[in-house]
Scaffold this motif. Structure first.
Motif, PDB file in Angstrom:
ATOM      1  N   MET A  82       1.118  -1.493  -0.333  1.00 37.53           N
ATOM      2  CA  MET A  82       0.377   0.336  -0.137  1.00 37.53           C
ATOM      3  C   MET A  82       0.846   1.623   0.157  1.00 37.53           C
ATOM      4  SD  MET A  82      -2.950   0.741   2.634  1.00 37.53           S
ATOM      5  CE  MET A  82      -3.792   2.666   2.581  1.00 37.53           C
ATOM      6  N   ALA A  83       0.168   2.727  -1.104  1.00 40.30           N
ATOM      7  CA  ALA A  83       1.258   2.886  -0.910  1.00 40.30           C
ATOM      8  C   ALA A  83       1.367   4.350   0.379  1.00 40.30           C
ATOM      9  CB  ALA A  83       1.019   4.147  -2.466  1.00 40.30           C
ATOM     10  N   LYS A  84       2.510   4.913   0.313  1.00 37.92           N
ATOM     11  CA  LYS A  84       2.476   5.375   1.903  1.00 37.92           C
ATOM     12  C   LYS A  84       3.280   6.919   1.194  1.00 37.92           C
ATOM     13  CE  LYS A  84       1.610   2.556   4.697  1.00 37.92           C
ATOM     14  NZ  LYS A  84       0.135   1.893   5.443  1.00 37.92           N
ATOM     15  N   LYS A  85       2.712   7.985   2.636  1.00 38.40           N
ATOM     16  CA  LYS A  85       3.241   8.807   2.162  1.00 38.40           C
ATOM     17  C   LYS A  85       4.253   9.731   2.815  1.00 38.40           C
ATOM     18  CE  LYS A  85      -1.723  11.020   1.422  1.00 38.40           C
ATOM     19  NZ  LYS A  85      -2.901  11.989   1.786  1.00 38.40           N
ATOM     20  N   ILE A  86       5.766   9.901   2.256  1.00 30.16           N
ATOM     21  CA  ILE A  86       6.871   9.907   3.127  1.00 30.16           C
ATOM     22  C   ILE A  86       6.961  11.399   2.991  1.00 30.16           C
ATOM     23  CG2 ILE A  86       9.309   9.046   3.087  1.00 30.16           C
ATOM     24  CD1 ILE A  86       6.784   7.151   3.342  1.00 30.16           C
ATOM     25  N   GLU A  92       2.852  17.348   6.219  1.00 30.52           N
ATOM     26  CA  GLU A  92       1.119  17.084   6.430  1.00 30.52           C
ATOM     27  C   GLU A  92       0.524  15.727   5.858  1.00 30.52           C
ATOM     28  OE1 GLU A  92      -3.278  19.001   4.619  1.00 30.52           O
ATOM     29  OE2 GLU A  92      -1.182  19.921   3.579  1.00 30.52           O
ATOM     30  N   GLU A  93      -0.297  14.878   7.207  1.00 36.33           N
ATOM     31  CA  GLU A  93      -0.465  13.569   7.167  1.00 36.33           C
ATOM     32  C   GLU A  93       0.369  12.588   6.470  1.00 36.33           C
ATOM     33  OE1 GLU A  93      -3.666  12.397   7.716  1.00 36.33           O
ATOM     34  OE2 GLU A  93      -4.206  14.581   8.021  1.00 36.33           O
ATOM     35  N   ALA A  94       1.295  12.829   6.467  1.00 35.72           N
ATOM     36  CA  ALA A  94       2.759  11.812   6.392  1.00 35.72           C
ATOM     37  C   ALA A  94       2.400  10.962   6.881  1.00 35.72           C
ATOM     38  CB  ALA A  94       4.164  12.362   6.589  1.00 35.72           C
ATOM     39  N   ASP A  95       3.027   9.805   6.615  1.00 34.83           N
ATOM     40  CA  ASP A  95       2.574   8.264   7.549  1.00 34.83           C
ATOM     41  C   ASP A  95       4.770   8.066   8.025  1.00 34.83           C
ATOM     42  OD1 ASP A  95       0.728   7.519   6.386  1.00 34.83           O
ATOM     43  OD2 ASP A  95       1.016   7.570   4.589  1.00 34.83           O
ATOM     44  N   ALA A  96       5.627   8.892   7.062  1.00 33.90           N
ATOM     45  CA  ALA A  96       6.824   8.782   7.715  1.00 33.90           C
ATOM     46  C   ALA A  96       7.837   9.576   7.609  1.00 33.90           C
ATOM     47  CB  ALA A  96       7.394   7.232   7.316  1.00 33.90           C
ATOM     48  N   VAL A  97       8.476  10.412   8.727  1.00 34.96           N
ATOM     49  CA  VAL A  97       8.967  11.545   8.457  1.00 34.96           C
ATOM     50  C   VAL A  97      10.333  10.973   7.974  1.00 34.96           C
ATOM     51  CG1 VAL A  97      10.004  13.108   8.903  1.00 34.96           C
ATOM     52  CG2 VAL A  97       7.938  12.772   8.895  1.00 34.96           C
ATOM     53  N   LEU A  98      11.324  11.253   6.929  1.00 36.25           N
ATOM     54  CA  LEU A  98      12.585  10.420   6.956  1.00 36.25           C
ATOM     55  C   LEU A  98      14.000  11.757   6.554  1.00 36.25           C
ATOM     56  CD1 LEU A  98      15.141   8.489   5.769  1.00 36.25           C
ATOM     57  CD2 LEU A  98      14.098   8.851   3.755  1.00 36.25           C
ATOM     58  N   LYS A 122       0.226  13.598  14.587  1.00 31.31           N
ATOM     59  CA  LYS A 122      -0.196  12.625  14.920  1.00 31.31           C
ATOM     60  C   LYS A 122       1.516  11.398  14.428  1.00 31.31           C
ATOM     61  CE  LYS A 122      -0.481  11.014   9.860  1.00 31.31           C
ATOM     62  NZ  LYS A 122      -1.079   9.640   9.365  1.00 31.31           N
ATOM     63  N   PRO A 123       0.428  10.332  16.116  1.00 30.58           N
ATOM     64  CA  PRO A 123       2.069   9.273  15.724  1.00 30.58           C
ATOM     65  C   PRO A 123       2.026   9.352  14.395  1.00 30.58           C
ATOM     66  CG  PRO A 123       0.589   9.106  17.308  1.00 30.58           C
ATOM     67  CD  PRO A 123      -0.225   9.552  16.546  1.00 30.58           C
ATOM     68  N   THR A 124       4.036   9.443  14.450  1.00 38.21           N
ATOM     69  CA  THR A 124       4.405   9.080  12.790  1.00 38.21           C
ATOM     70  C   THR A 124       5.967   8.438  13.241  1.00 38.21           C
ATOM     71  OG1 THR A 124       3.747  11.689  12.097  1.00 38.21           O
ATOM     72  CG2 THR A 124       4.902   9.700  10.430  1.00 38.21           C
ATOM     73  N   ILE A 125       5.895   7.659  12.416  1.00 32.72           N
ATOM     74  CA  ILE A 125       7.574   6.803  12.283  1.00 32.72           C
ATOM     75  C   ILE A 125       8.269   7.823  11.830  1.00 32.72           C
ATOM     76  CG2 ILE A 125       8.451   5.002  10.605  1.00 32.72           C
ATOM     77  CD1 ILE A 125       6.440   3.066  11.070  1.00 32.72           C
ATOM     78  N   ILE A 126       9.371   7.887  12.436  1.00 28.46           N
ATOM     79  CA  ILE A 126      10.844   9.480  12.307  1.00 28.46           C
ATOM     80  C   ILE A 126      11.677   7.953  12.013  1.00 28.46           C
ATOM     81  CG2 ILE A 126      12.072  10.512  13.053  1.00 28.46           C
ATOM     82  CD1 ILE A 126       9.297  11.235  13.662  1.00 28.46           C
ATOM     83  N   ILE A 127      11.964   8.291  10.419  1.00 26.22           N
ATOM     84  CA  ILE A 127      13.354   7.457  10.261  1.00 26.22           C
ATOM     85  C   ILE A 127      14.737   8.958  10.164  1.00 26.22           C
ATOM     86  CG2 ILE A 127      14.170   6.018   7.932  1.00 26.22           C
ATOM     87  CD1 ILE A 127      10.657   5.975   7.174  1.00 26.22           C
ATOM     88  N   ARG A 163       5.432  10.046  17.871  1.00 24.68           N
ATOM     89  CA  ARG A 163       6.166   9.726  17.286  1.00 24.68           C
ATOM     90  C   ARG A 163       5.591   8.543  17.892  1.00 24.68           C
ATOM     91  NH1 ARG A 163       9.636   8.311  21.508  1.00 24.68           N
ATOM     92  NH2 ARG A 163      10.856  10.296  22.393  1.00 24.68           N
ATOM     93  N   THR A 164       5.774   7.303  16.600  1.00 22.23           N
ATOM     94  CA  THR A 164       5.576   5.516  16.463  1.00 22.23           C
ATOM     95  C   THR A 164       6.899   5.171  17.770  1.00 22.23           C
ATOM     96  OG1 THR A 164       4.029   5.714  14.841  1.00 22.23           O
ATOM     97  CG2 THR A 164       4.428   3.481  16.095  1.00 22.23           C
ATOM     98  N   ALA A 165       7.921   5.721  16.325  1.00 29.78           N
ATOM     99  CA  ALA A 165       9.346   4.995  16.942  1.00 29.78           C
ATOM    100  C   ALA A 165      10.735   5.763  15.693  1.00 29.78           C
ATOM    101  CB  ALA A 165       9.493   3.650  16.368  1.00 29.78           C
TER     102      ALA A 165
END
Length: 335
Positions: free
Chosen positions: A1-5, A71-77, A98-103, A130-132
């Motif tokens: 499934m496509a994500k917003k990164i 905006e509405e990102a599923d993960a931040v790199l 919202k809680p977001t995965i931080i990479i 942040r999720t993790a």
């Protein structure tokens, strides 16, 4: 499934990772603080200052406005220099809803505090946002990833599910990702190998051959492991992709900025001249200072790091630094 990164940092590595994510079908938003770079990426679909031979997909969109990227990102790199991580993270925290995965795919230690990048991110981004935190690291040159050369790296996190999420984001037929729960070892291996790469470049600049380079890399890995274990890392991690793998690629390739900087030092350039000539951040120079100070605090013997520190910060002669390493008292290889 496509994500917003959201990819923060449009240097060579940030751009290459954005290309991998876009190819995998994700919506990629690439952030840069430079208006001219944003315009070039969106209008010409190039990033010539960092990847001059690369044509980017029109689906990779660049932004200067951080709020729009997040905006509405599923993960931040995060792919910005270590010295910018804290400030950018603080700004990111203000916009996350919202809680977001931080990479992060940066490699270094913060000056003064000597903290790893994941620690900085945890300090600046509240737990409810942040999720993790996942570190993405391994033997990888942006120039080669951009042309789909075979690459393997590690997604490291104490939160296994998040590491697997990142693995799934990036995996394809030329970009393979392994997971690892030892984020301490992965981050320290990624940061400290840059010091050894500066030394490897210096040896080349001085005219030394493969024997010297092999010795430096092997004993350099011993130093990296020694410091890492003192901070709780698993020694096995340093035999993996973010340890010996990253060490090999950074110490043996002309693509490596740290190797290039060392090579110039070996040719007789001053540190100021090297920094003036290099157009991108050389993480190994600042990391040398942080690692040297950490070793002093912990009472850990790191002779190669100490020698490079003296060249970079005390104006020691490069040739004399090599001789001083070779004429140290005899020791067991296990020490």
């Amino acid at each position: 499934m496509a994500k917003k990164i959201a990819v923060l940092g449009a240097g060579s590595w940030g751009t290459a990772l954005a290309m991998v994510l876009e190819e995998n079908g994700h919506e990629v938003r690439l952030w840069s603080h430079k208006a001219s770079q944003v315009a070039e990426i969106n209008q010409q679909h190039t990033n010539k200052a960092y990847l001059p031979k690369t044509i980017l997909s029109k689906r990779i969109k660049a932004y200067q406005d951080l709020a729009s990227v997040l905006e509405e990102a599923d993960a931040v790199l995060f792919v910005v220099p270590t010295k910018a991580i804290r400030e950018v993270a603080r700004n990111v925290a203000a916009y996350l809803t919202k809680p977001t995965i931080i990479i992060h795919a940066s490699k270094g230690l913060e000056q003064e505090t000597h903290k790893r990048i994941s620690i900085i991110l945890e300090e600046e981004i509240p737990t409810d946002k942040r999720t993790a935190v996942v570190a993405l690291s391994g033997p990888s040159h942006a120039e080669e990833v951009a042309v789909k050369d075979l690459t393997t790296i590690t997604a490291a996190s104490t939160h296994q599910e998040s590491a697997e999420f990142v693995q799934d984001l990036f995996m394809n037929d030329y970009f393979r990702v392994y997971t690892n729960q030892d984020i301490v070892g992965v981050e320290l291996g990624a940061a400290l190998k840059n010091i050894i790469a500066v030394g490897a470049g210096a040896l080349h600049g001085l005219g030394y051959g493969d024997n010297a380079k092999a010795a430096l890399m092997t004993r350099g890995l011993a130093e990296i492991s020694r410091l890492g274990v003192a901070f709780g890392a698993d020694p096995i991690t340093f035999l993996g992709l973010s340890g010996v793998g990253d060490l090999i690629v950074t110490c043996t390739s002309i693509h490596s900025r740290n190797w290039q900087a060392g090579n110039l030092l070996g040719q007789g350039k001053t540190v100021a001249e090297v920094l003036d000539k290099m157009e991108m951040v050389v993480e190994g120079i600042s990391t040398t200072k942080a690692a040297y100070e950490l070793a002093q605090e912990k009472g850990i013997e790191m002779p190669i790091t100490a020698a490079i520190y003296k060249v970079l910060y005390n104006e020691a002669d490069v040739k004399e630094a090599v001789v001083s390493l070779m004429t140290r008292g005899g020791k067991s290889e296990g020490h």
